[in-house]
Design an enzyme around this catalytic site. Sequence first.
Site, short mmCIF file in Angstrom:
data_model
loop_
_atom_site.label_atom_id
_atom_site.label_comp_id
_atom_site.label_asym_id
_atom_site.label_seq_id
_atom_site.Cartn_x
_atom_site.Cartn_y
_atom_site.Cartn_z
N CYS A 126 0.24 -1.25 0.24
CA CYS A 126 -0.35 0.01 -0.41
C CYS A 126 0.77 0.86 -0.32
O CYS A 126 0.61 2.18 -0.05
CB CYS A 126 -1.06 -0.17 1.27
SG CYS A 126 -0.18 0.18 2.64
N CYS A 179 -3.21 9.15 5.79
CA CYS A 179 -1.69 8.76 6.46
C CYS A 179 -1.59 9.27 8.05
O CYS A 179 -0.92 8.40 8.76
CB CYS A 179 -0.92 10.21 5.64
SG CYS A 179 -0.98 9.15 4.16
#
Lengths: 129, 397
Positions: free
Chosen positions: A37, A106
């Site tokens: 990812c 994030c």
Amino acid sequence: MGCFDENSEIMEHFFHPRNVGKIDNPDAIGHVGNPKCGDIMDLYLKIKDNIIIDAKFQTYGCAAAIASTSVLTELIKGKSIYEALKISNKKIREVLGEMPPHKYHCTVLAEQALKAAIEDYKNLASPEP
Amino acid sequence: MKKLYLDYAATTPTDPKVIKAMLPYFYKLPGNASSLHEAGQIAKKAMNQARKTIAQSIKSEPEEIVFTSGGSEADNLAIKGVFYSLDYPHQHIITSKIEHHAVLYPCQFLEKQGAEVTYLPVDKYGMVNVVKLQQAIKDETVLVSIMHANNEIGTIQPIKEIGQIIKAEKEKRKKNKNSLPIYFHTDAVQTFGHIPINVNDLNVDFLSASAHKLYGPKGVGMLYVKKGIKIESLIHGGEHEKGRRASTENISGIIGFAKAVELANQEMEKENKRLIILRDYLIKKVLDNIKGSYLNGHSEMRLPNNVNVSIEGIEGESMLIELDAFGIYCSTGSACSSATLEPSHVLMAMHLRPEVAHASLRFSLGRWTKKSDLDYVLKRLIMTVNRLREISPLKVK
């Protein structure tokens, strides 16, 4: 300057990340993400009497991922693990300021790194006498 | 601070000579090429001349050139234009997994309209396998669309060989009395004006190009449509471009496009030699000086201006952001640069390991790139890599 504002907190933490590195003999490690990812975060904690006395990180990822982990370490240092657990990805975003929605993950990953580390601590900690 | 533009594959600066050629057509010569008066006829004449220049550059005829708004429209026009021109429900299209989205998305769109699409795999250098392409052709195949060179990794595809295969298939169909046509389209957006193109040598029926990739203006492109082929227009509203694309012609853009083609043809041979030296210099320097770095794409069948490297242990966008802060503009195929969080479909189709696919940087060189620029890039890149590797938990052996 490109997609982030030059004076943003993201750029500040990306170019001057706080608490980079590993801790020798950490009391907890949070490892999240994978190369697939494109983000990996390793969070190391030193904990004494349930207080996070030191936090360090290593991150593979984009500027926002690096900045998110840097902010996280600043937010949790000196806090009890119970207080730290209340820190959400939203709080990290508040510190970092405006970011495109596709970067939210994030900050979510940083929160997960903290949760994983504290889970690790709980598993390792010896039961109360 | 020094600014170094190394993203010529994304778009090129418009050459000042091109701008100069365009300028009269904004105010002094305002005509609509469809108007019968003098102003209109001046525009028409200029457009015809431009069409001739562009046609000649690929050894085609002026009436085979359809001006469009750019490369994406040209790709759409070729693919959908063929589909809607044929009264046949089960059309089969062959393309590759590494095409530009301007080809892939229309193909996906047509799948919803009943078409069947084969997406050919590529090898680790991003090269389409010609044998697999040949095997994929069926009696229902109406279109094969393979890009001339890939925009990300710069790999130049065996278009001439594929052209031969399609030509043989056409002859076979004639013999077998299969009246369904089969056409060959190539997206030449990255090659037109950069490497020599002869549509007769390549045996292509359609070819897409865009002006802003060769120092022309944005907003203008073209589709070469081989004589005799009927396509359905995507834009209806007039008989412009012989009924293949309605809309008042973008005269200044077309004039700029032709000027850009003229300049490209004058300089192509010399410029390519220069760029190949610069390209190979930067590739060698990166690979020699940065441990865990790899070249993406083919080392020889490669666009003269394309450098695409992966640097293990670091995510591409973080490198891009840091280089950007030092005035170096490049691009990346990493996931973080996109909304999908998937690395580029091109790098994935090449089966790169995810950490390598996420760690790509593309530097595309151009007319104003100098060797000293590349030395600066290398110096900065090494500093960036060292700094970000300090932060990364992935260690490079």
